[in-house]
Design a protein around this motif. Structure first.
Motif, short mmCIF file in Angstrom:
data_model
loop_
_atom_site.label_atom_id
_atom_site.label_comp_id
_atom_site.label_asym_id
_atom_site.label_seq_id
_atom_site.Cartn_x
_atom_site.Cartn_y
_atom_site.Cartn_z
N VAL A 12 3.92 15.19 38.64
CA VAL A 12 2.43 15.34 38.95
C VAL A 12 1.75 14.23 39.00
CG1 VAL A 12 1.25 16.14 36.71
CG2 VAL A 12 0.76 17.13 38.71
N VAL A 13 1.74 13.29 38.05
CA VAL A 13 1.17 12.11 37.86
C VAL A 13 1.49 11.29 39.30
CG1 VAL A 13 1.15 9.81 36.77
CG2 VAL A 13 1.21 11.75 35.39
N LEU A 14 2.67 11.18 39.80
CA LEU A 14 2.95 10.54 41.03
C LEU A 14 2.39 11.19 42.07
CD1 LEU A 14 6.81 10.27 40.01
CD2 LEU A 14 5.17 8.25 40.30
N ALA A 15 2.13 12.47 42.27
CA ALA A 15 1.51 13.01 43.14
C ALA A 15 0.04 12.65 43.13
CB ALA A 15 1.50 14.67 42.96
N LEU A 16 -0.72 12.40 42.07
CA LEU A 16 -1.92 11.92 41.79
C LEU A 16 -1.91 10.49 42.31
CD1 LEU A 16 -4.66 12.21 40.55
CD2 LEU A 16 -3.86 11.34 38.48
N GLU A 17 -1.13 9.73 41.91
CA GLU A 17 -1.09 8.20 42.34
C GLU A 17 -1.04 8.09 43.91
OE1 GLU A 17 -1.72 5.53 40.75
OE2 GLU A 17 -2.19 7.05 39.07
N ALA A 18 -0.07 9.09 44.41
CA ALA A 18 0.07 8.99 46.02
C ALA A 18 -1.36 9.51 46.50
CB ALA A 18 1.05 9.91 46.32
N MET A 39 4.27 16.75 44.79
CA MET A 39 3.59 18.13 44.42
C MET A 39 4.75 19.42 44.54
SD MET A 39 1.05 19.69 43.15
CE MET A 39 -0.65 18.42 43.35
N LEU A 40 5.42 19.42 45.67
CA LEU A 40 6.39 20.23 45.68
C LEU A 40 7.43 20.08 44.71
CD1 LEU A 40 6.82 20.43 49.63
CD2 LEU A 40 6.38 22.21 48.31
N LEU A 41 7.83 18.96 44.65
CA LEU A 41 8.75 18.73 43.29
C LEU A 41 8.44 19.39 42.18
CD1 LEU A 41 11.62 17.57 43.61
CD2 LEU A 41 10.58 15.25 42.63
N THR A 42 7.12 19.06 41.75
CA THR A 42 6.44 19.68 40.48
C THR A 42 6.75 21.16 40.49
OG1 THR A 42 4.74 17.94 40.73
CG2 THR A 42 4.41 19.74 38.97
N LEU A 43 6.13 21.81 41.67
CA LEU A 43 6.30 23.18 41.77
C LEU A 43 7.77 23.76 41.59
CD1 LEU A 43 4.91 25.81 42.73
CD2 LEU A 43 5.54 25.18 44.81
N LEU A 44 8.58 22.88 42.07
CA LEU A 44 10.13 23.26 41.95
C LEU A 44 10.61 23.21 40.32
CD1 LEU A 44 11.62 24.00 44.60
CD2 LEU A 44 13.17 21.58 43.85
N LEU A 56 10.44 20.27 32.24
CA LEU A 56 8.93 20.43 32.17
C LEU A 56 8.54 18.86 31.96
CD1 LEU A 56 7.19 22.36 32.39
CD2 LEU A 56 7.10 22.79 29.75
N ILE A 57 9.05 17.93 31.27
CA ILE A 57 8.64 16.31 31.18
C ILE A 57 8.66 15.96 32.59
CG2 ILE A 57 9.07 14.28 30.27
CD1 ILE A 57 9.73 15.56 27.81
N CYS A 58 9.83 16.01 33.19
CA CYS A 58 9.81 15.73 34.61
C CYS A 58 8.71 15.99 35.34
CB CYS A 58 11.18 16.04 35.30
SG CYS A 58 12.55 15.01 34.56
N SER A 59 8.50 17.26 35.44
CA SER A 59 7.31 17.97 36.08
C SER A 59 6.00 16.95 35.84
CB SER A 59 7.40 19.36 35.92
OG SER A 59 6.78 19.65 34.92
N SER A 60 5.88 16.80 34.63
CA SER A 60 4.57 15.96 34.24
C SER A 60 4.46 14.89 34.94
CB SER A 60 4.55 15.95 32.72
OG SER A 60 3.62 16.70 32.09
N ILE A 79 -5.74 19.71 37.43
CA ILE A 79 -4.58 20.43 37.32
C ILE A 79 -3.42 19.63 36.61
CG2 ILE A 79 -3.66 20.02 39.49
CD1 ILE A 79 -3.32 23.46 37.56
N GLY A 80 -3.56 18.32 36.89
CA GLY A 80 -2.50 17.56 36.10
C GLY A 80 -2.75 17.43 34.62
N LEU A 81 -4.06 17.36 34.34
CA LEU A 81 -4.27 17.60 32.98
C LEU A 81 -3.96 18.94 32.41
CD1 LEU A 81 -8.14 16.34 32.66
CD2 LEU A 81 -5.87 15.27 31.62
#
Ligand code: HEA
Ligand code: HEA
Ligand code: CUA
Ligand code: CU
Lengths: 346, 266, 608
Positions: free
Chosen positions: A98-104, A117-122, A91-95, A325-327
């Protein structure tokens, strides 16, 4: 919520896109309020209501736990710290992703954002999967949130004894369809539906080469407990022996990672499904499923949104939405960070 | 002129509030619509606190309501020639009317603590005189019997008919078998919820003999209204005699069926 | 921030009804009707939807109250007219039915009337108009907050017709009576539906409250600083905060109770709980836990049920006293103080519950302290009237009676806050008197003040003043007749929630007084026919109101009546606070928030 680019200017930054009106009347301007977009502000406010929701659940947990005369140790209820810790890590990794998705997305790298984002979903799905596995492990030990399915008894008393006896009686009349393959007999194939067999007898008669050494000792124990519960003068003391054979409660500090080695009868022969004794186990199960269940629902909602977002082009225009959604996702993560130590470690 | 009359009419209507309000409270005791007779030792402190608060709030009530009336009367637009006074507030007044109620309320808060502690916190060191168990919809009573301890074979079981000695502390052990109930003795100024899963001590000292109501004051289902018991206070000797009589009645026979239930609620 | 381009303040036109901000080409068709009146996202339409729904439920709640009163006054006598509908034998109600009546009376009044009429109807209608916004920040969410009320309407309404009838565990729904169906044959399904309805009201309020906060923080007209907000908006804002922080706790508790009922968990039942000779689940839980969670919400909720009324009354008092609000900032701080303290006093409902008596002392002290901000408010209202020029409109009369009645309700709170006194009066009619004074005599009167006051803005027409005053007069008399006497009943110890208390020797003689109260209650409900007729008649045939019939200062009165879609036909710019009445040297006795400063100066110069 259709949040567009996060804009800190007051006025129409978002919120009205789907509204029908606005043909021609004056476009109003507003006093600068907080330097937040409407979407972000309402998300923060929504999260504060969520904090109160989980605070109430956690508070109830604490009150019930410390008000209870006895509370099971994590191992009594087959909680495995390594699995929980692994899930926390997921779960921490997914957090992070999602930040990396935001940065991108901020950098307008839409395809990179989508990968994160896909990775987060995964990762989120993995978390739920592991949770599901843990739940099924509980269920297979007869640990359910409540009575009709639960096989938990609070203490090895006469009620417990008669429940064990009832279950043994049931095993004597097992429908043919439910006979485990190890004990199946060619005659079963011809049996009509509605025929029953005496499973306990078959277990007694099972050839030694079909059972492992562990299972053979377990068989001896089963014969022992049958004698106790069937005897006329049941004593509470003896029920404790029964309970211990069905599912021994590891002593303090005993090294028993859930699932390793068959200890009780129920572990050796899962299909026995004998009632077990876990002092405080019912309330434990109720709170466990309540807290982790509501957390899991929140995870699932997050995954739904991630799923929808994966169909979008995640460029700079979507930064506001991703941020919101990240929040939410960080919040869900944070709740778990509270749940994990409370449920698994103490 | 019609407007002026309207103003007078409405102001007087608001004046009727404090006038009739005070009158209601003044007349009620004469019709026995008032605090029921108190036979307990601690009741006086509760009643006097009630009167004290009644006086205090009564004064606040009359003053504020009369002011309201007076402003309506005096500042009626139909009567005023000039403009309304343009004033935004007054710092001094705000401070004054915060400090004075604050001091009053703080005084009240501290003043009452002792009475509360007497009734609910300073439990006398003794074993229970009787156990009272709420059950839909009756009060089950258990006296310790000759050996003076609850939970032994010689316990005495009764329903709804509570007897207690006067002029000595009694300790009631309050329990519930099913849902919430509340053990309310209006004449002893005692009220305590009975909560399933809890044993709650209740103590008091009656000073007068007599027979009074036991009211269930917490909603406990459809029969809540009829969950009525009676308490009889009597001198020690009469009480002992009564106990003896009941004990003889129960005698060597089997405890009544409810005995087992009460024990199960342990 | 760039200065807004258009600053034209509209001339206040009289006699316009359809002063729409912009011409709507009349569109025909069902979908247009649906999107304008049914699934509208316009905050004004949503506000009116809330208003109509809650008034209807108000009527139902009032009729339930009458049935309650009937039984209390004349127990077991045949109920006239409607008796045939529900009674098993003849026309007399059963005790189960009585418990259901007061449970649903309270639940309807609190969850379907007072909370949604304040926040839902007036919050929705007034917030954007009074801060100078064209709508809520999230109109769709706003629409959803109304539509989430419908499942609640359904659950509460339908529960009357399910097996066993509607919930009958009291509006407080204490376990184990409420969690264990065996303990109360009168409510099986009904209690579950009650919990589901409650959850839906919760979702609705949550959606509304976050939206209100966002709107108030981000969508104020230029110049509308926080300390220029009218009290109504401050009250709505702080109420929204209360909702957002208190409600989720009740939602969580509601889920736990649902789970106890439906899954058989034992959060709220202790181990070995035997009800009706049946062991009830595994147990291991605590009945008091529910009470803590419930009151953690429901105490703040009683302030949710009065703060908006206080805010609206403050505004109405200033308008009809033609005076600035006395102590604007203390008024704001005291609302905040009530809200803050409101979170730490819940235990005063549990003095007799078996909670640790030492904890009772801390709750007693905090409860005493919460009377302070209320005192500040009361004195400031009186200060506002002092030296004023009071116009006795219907709206003003209701506002004045709010002040008068709130004092009574508040002061009776002090008796109960005193723990030793509460020993005697807890769960007696003294409590019933207390909360009807704050809720009915307080809030409902405040709501009437607000209805008479903002009716012109809602429908473009004013309500009939004469019949309004008749309505006020009769309601005022009957309400005091009904509720003041309850204090006396309470002083005798007359217990609440009893279908029949006269078989107790202590209470035997109280029947005549109860009969008197019931006559008054019947009168009170009958009086509302006048209100309903006036309301409906005035909606269509009342005299046209114009933009600003009361010569008030706040922004909504600069918009057309009723305002069109988008609310304002110009850019409102705020130059001052909302309470500039009777400013010395200014000819007009009120300076609207939008009146440009130079105009004020010019007027002042002209006057000299
Ligand atoms: C709008 C609703 C509302 C409001 C505003 C209040 C306001 C207050 N309430 Fe009330 N209350 C209820 C609704 C409300 N209550 C309800 C519904 C219940 C019952 C629930 C149930 O059991 O079903 C209840 C029950 C209740 C109890 C529990 C009683 C019991 O069950 O035994 C208590 C106990 O302390 C209490 C106290 C107070 C106090 C101290 C205030 C204070 O906020 C009041 C403050 C105001 C004033 C004091 C008046 C103005 C002040 C002055 C004029 C200044 C000078 C005054 C002095 C110096 C004394 N309330
Ligand atoms: C907001 C809350 C509210 C309101 C307004 C009322 C209003 C009334 N209540 Fe209620 N009551 C409660 C909240 C409320 N009550 C609560 C919380 C309880 C505790 C329950 C429990 O113990 O669990 C209670 C309990 C309660 C009892 C105690 C029952 C018992 O303990 O046994 C009694 C008894 O007299 C009573 C009576 C009344 C009466 C006569 C009214 C009257 O004032 C009603 C008057 C109604 C009207 C006047 C209707 C007006 C209609 C309109 C205005 C509509 C117009 C229509 C159109 C325009 C379309 N109530
Ligand atoms: Cu027992 Cu009410
Ligand atoms: Cu309260």
């Amino acid at each position: 919520m259709h949040a567009h680019a996060a804009s800190i200017s007051p006025g129409h930054d978002d919120g009205h896109a789907g509204d029908d009106g606005h043909h021609g009347h004056v476009t109003l301007q507003y006093q600068p309020g907080l330097p937040l977009s409407r979407g972000k502000l309402i998300m923060w406010l929504f999260l504060s209501t969520e904090i109160m929701f989980f605070a109430a659940l956690l508070g109830s947990y604490v009150v019930l736990r410390f008000g209870a005369p006895i509370w099971p140790k994590p191992h009594h209820v087959h909680l495995s710290e390594p699995i929980g810790a692994f899930n926390t890590f997921v779960l921490i990794c997914s957090s992070v992703t999602v930040v990396l998705a935001l940065e991108a997305a901020r950098a307008n790298k839409a395809s990179l954002a989508k990968i994160w984002m896909l990775l987060t979903l995964l990762l989120g799905t993995l978390f739920l999967g592991v949770k599901g596995y843990e739940y099924s492990a509980k269920f297979s030990h007869g640990i359910y949130p409540a009575m009709p399915h639960s096989r938990i008894y609070e203490r090895p008393d006469l009620y417990y004894g008669s429940a064990v006896r009832a279950r043994l009686d049931e095993l004597r009349k097992t429908p043919v369809g439910q006979v485990p393959s190890a004990l199946r007999d060619p005659a079963d194939a011809e049996a009509k539906s509605g025929d029953t067999v005496d499973l306990l007898q078959r277990l007694d008669a099972a050839p030694a080469d079909r059972l492992s050494a562990d299972q053979q000792t377990a068989r001896t124990r089963l014969q022992q407990i049958q004698k106790i519960v069937m005897s006329a003068d049941q004593q509470a003391f003896d029920m404790a022996v029964v309970a211990d054979q069905v599912m021994p409660l590891p002593a303090e500090g005993a090294d028993h990672g859930g699932g390793h080695g068959a200890h009780g009868l129920n572990d050796a022969f899962r299909w026995l499904r004998l009632p077990t004794v876990i002092p405080g186990g019912n309330m434990w199960a109720s709170t466990y499923f309540l807290l982790t269940g509501f957390h899991a629902i929140h995870v699932a909602v997050g995954l739904l949104v991630f799923g929808i977002m994966c169909t979008w082009t995640l460029n700079a225009k979507r930064v506001g939405a991703i941020e919101n959604i990240g929040l939410y996702w960080h919040f869900v993560d944070l709740v778990w960070i509270f749940l994990f130590p409370l449920m698994y470690l103490f | 002129m019609g407007k002026r009359l309207a103003g007078i009419f409405w102001s007087l209507l608001f004046l009727a509030v404090p006038v009739l309000g005070v009158a209601t409270f003044a007349i009620a005791p004469a019709y026995d619509y008032w605090l029921p007779k108190d036979v307990s030792e601690h009741g006086a402190s509760i009643d006097s606190l009630f009167y004290f608060i009644l006086a205090l709030t009564g004064v606040v009530f009359v003053v504020t309501e009369v002011l309201l009336f007076w402003f309506m009367w005096k500042y009626d637009a139909a009567k005023q020639k000039g403009e309304a006074t343009y004033i935004q507030g007054s710092h001094t007044l705000e401070v004054v009317w915060t400090i004075i109620p604050a001091a009053t309320l703080l005084f009240l808060a501290i003043y009452q603590m002792n009475a509360w502690a007497d009734v609910k916190m300073r439990r006398p060191a003794m074993s229970p005189t009787v156990e009272v168990v709420g059950r839909q919809f009756e009060w089950r009573l258990r006296y310790p019997g000759r050996d003076g301890t609850l939970g032994t074979a010689d316990d005495l079981f009764l329903v709804n008919d509570l007897h207690l000695p006067i002029d000595e502390d009694v300790l009631v052990q309050l329990k519930s078998m099913d849902v919430l109930h509340s053990f309310f003795l209006p004449n002893v100024r005692i009220k305590q919820d009975a909560v399933p899963g809890m044993k709650i001590p209740v103590w008091f000292k009656a000073r007068e003999a007599g027979e009074f109501d036991i009211v269930c004051a917490e909603l406990c289902g459809w029969g809540h209204y009829k969950m009525k018991g009676r308490v009889t206070f009597e001198p020690r000797a009469a009480f002992d005699a009564w106990l003896e009589r009941k004990y003889a009645e129960q005698g060597a026979t089997q405890p009544p069926p409810e005995a087992a239930d009460v024990a199960a609620a342990e | 921030m760039t200065p807004p381009p258009v600053t034209a303040t509209p001339a206040v036109e009289h006699g316009t009804v359809v002063g729409h901000a912009h011409g709507h080409a009349p569109k025909a068709g069902l979908s247009h009707f649906l999107s304008t009146y049914v699934f509208s996202k316009d905050h004004k339409v949503i506000g009116l939807q809330f208003l109509f729904s809650t008034l209807l439920w108000f009527l139902i709640g009032g009729l339930l109250a009458l049935a309650v009163r009937w039984q209390v006054a004349w127990p077991w006598s045949d109920v006239p007219v409607i008796g045939k509908l529900f009674a098993q034998e003849g026309g007399q109600m059963s005790p189960e039915f009585y418990t259901m009546l007061f449970t649903m009376h309270a639940s309807v009044m609190i969850f379907l009337v007072i909370i949604p009429i304040l926040a839902g109807a007036f919050g929705n209608f007034l917030i954007p108009l009074m801060i100078g916004a064209d709508d809520m920040a999230f109109p769709t969410l706003n629409m959803l907050s109304y539509w989430f009320m419908w499942p609640a309407f359904f659950f509460f309404g339908a529960s009357f017709f399910v097996e066993g009838g509607a919930a009958s565990g009291g509006w407080t729904s204490y376990p184990t009576l409420s969690t264990n169906p065996a303990s109360s044959p009168a409510s099986g399904m009904g209690q579950t539906m009650w919990l589901l309805g409650l959850t839906m009201v919760g979702v609705s309020s949550m959606l509304g409250s976050v939206n209100y906060m966002t709107t108030i923080i981000l969508m104020r007209a230029p110049g509308m600083t926080m300390f220029r907000l009218p009290m109504t908006i401050w009250a709505m804002f702080i109420t929204a905060i209360l909702q957002a922080f208190a409600l989720p706790v009740l939602t969580a508790a509601g889920f736990m109770q649902l789970s106890d009922r439906m899954l058989g968990t034992g959060f709220f039942s202790p181990e070995g709980n035997v009800v009706n000779n049946a062991i009830a689940g595994a147990g291991g839980g605590q009945p008091l836990l529910w009470q803590h969670l419930f009151w953690f919400y429901s105490h703040p909720a009683v302030y949710i049920m009065i703060l908006p009324a206080m805010g609206m009354v403050s505004d109405i008092l200033t308008v009809f006293a033609r005076k600035p609000l006395f102590g604007y900032r203390p008024m704001v701080y005291s609302i905040a103080g009530i809200a803050g303290l409101g979170f730490i006093v819940w235990g005063h409902h549990m003095f007799m519950s078996g909670m640790n008596p030492a904890l009772g002392i801390t709750f007693m002290v905090s409860t005493m302290m919460i009377a302070l901000p209320s005192a500040v408010k009361t004195f400031n209202w009186l200060g506002t009237l002092w030296g004023g020029k009071i116009q006795f409109t219907t709206s003003m009369l209701f506002a004045l009676s709010f002040v008068s009645m709130f004092i009574i309700g508040g002061l009776s709170g002090i008796f109960m806050a005193a723990t030793p006194v509460d020993i005697f009066i807890h769960d007696t009619y003294f409590i019933v008197a207390h909360f009807h004074y704050v809720l009915f005599a307080g809030t409902a009167m405040g709501v009437w003040a607000a209805i008479y006051f903002w009716f012109p803005k809602m429908f473009g027409r004013t309500m009939n003043e004469f019949w309004g005053k008749v309505h006020f007069f009769l309601t005022f008399i009957f309400l005091n007749g009904t509720f003041f006497t309850m204090h006396i009943l309470g002083a005798v110890g007359f217990p609440r929630r009893l279908a029949d208390a006269y078989h107790y020797e202590t209470f035997h003689h109280l029947q005549p007084m109860n009969a008197f109260m019931t006559y008054c209650a019947i009168g009170m409900v009958a009086t509302q026919v006048i209100f309903a007729a006036n309301f409906i008649y005035s909606m269509f045939w009342g005299p046209l109101a114009g933009r600003n019939p009361w010569n008030a200062n706040t922004l909504e009165w600069t918009a057309p009546s009723p305002p069109g879609h988008g609310n304002f036909d110009y850019q409102p710019i705020v130059h001052r606070g909302p309470y500039e009445y009777s400013v010395p040297g200014v000819e007009k006795d009120h300076l609207m928030q939008t009146d440009p400063p130079n105009a004020a100066a010019a007027a002042a110069a002209a006057a000299h």
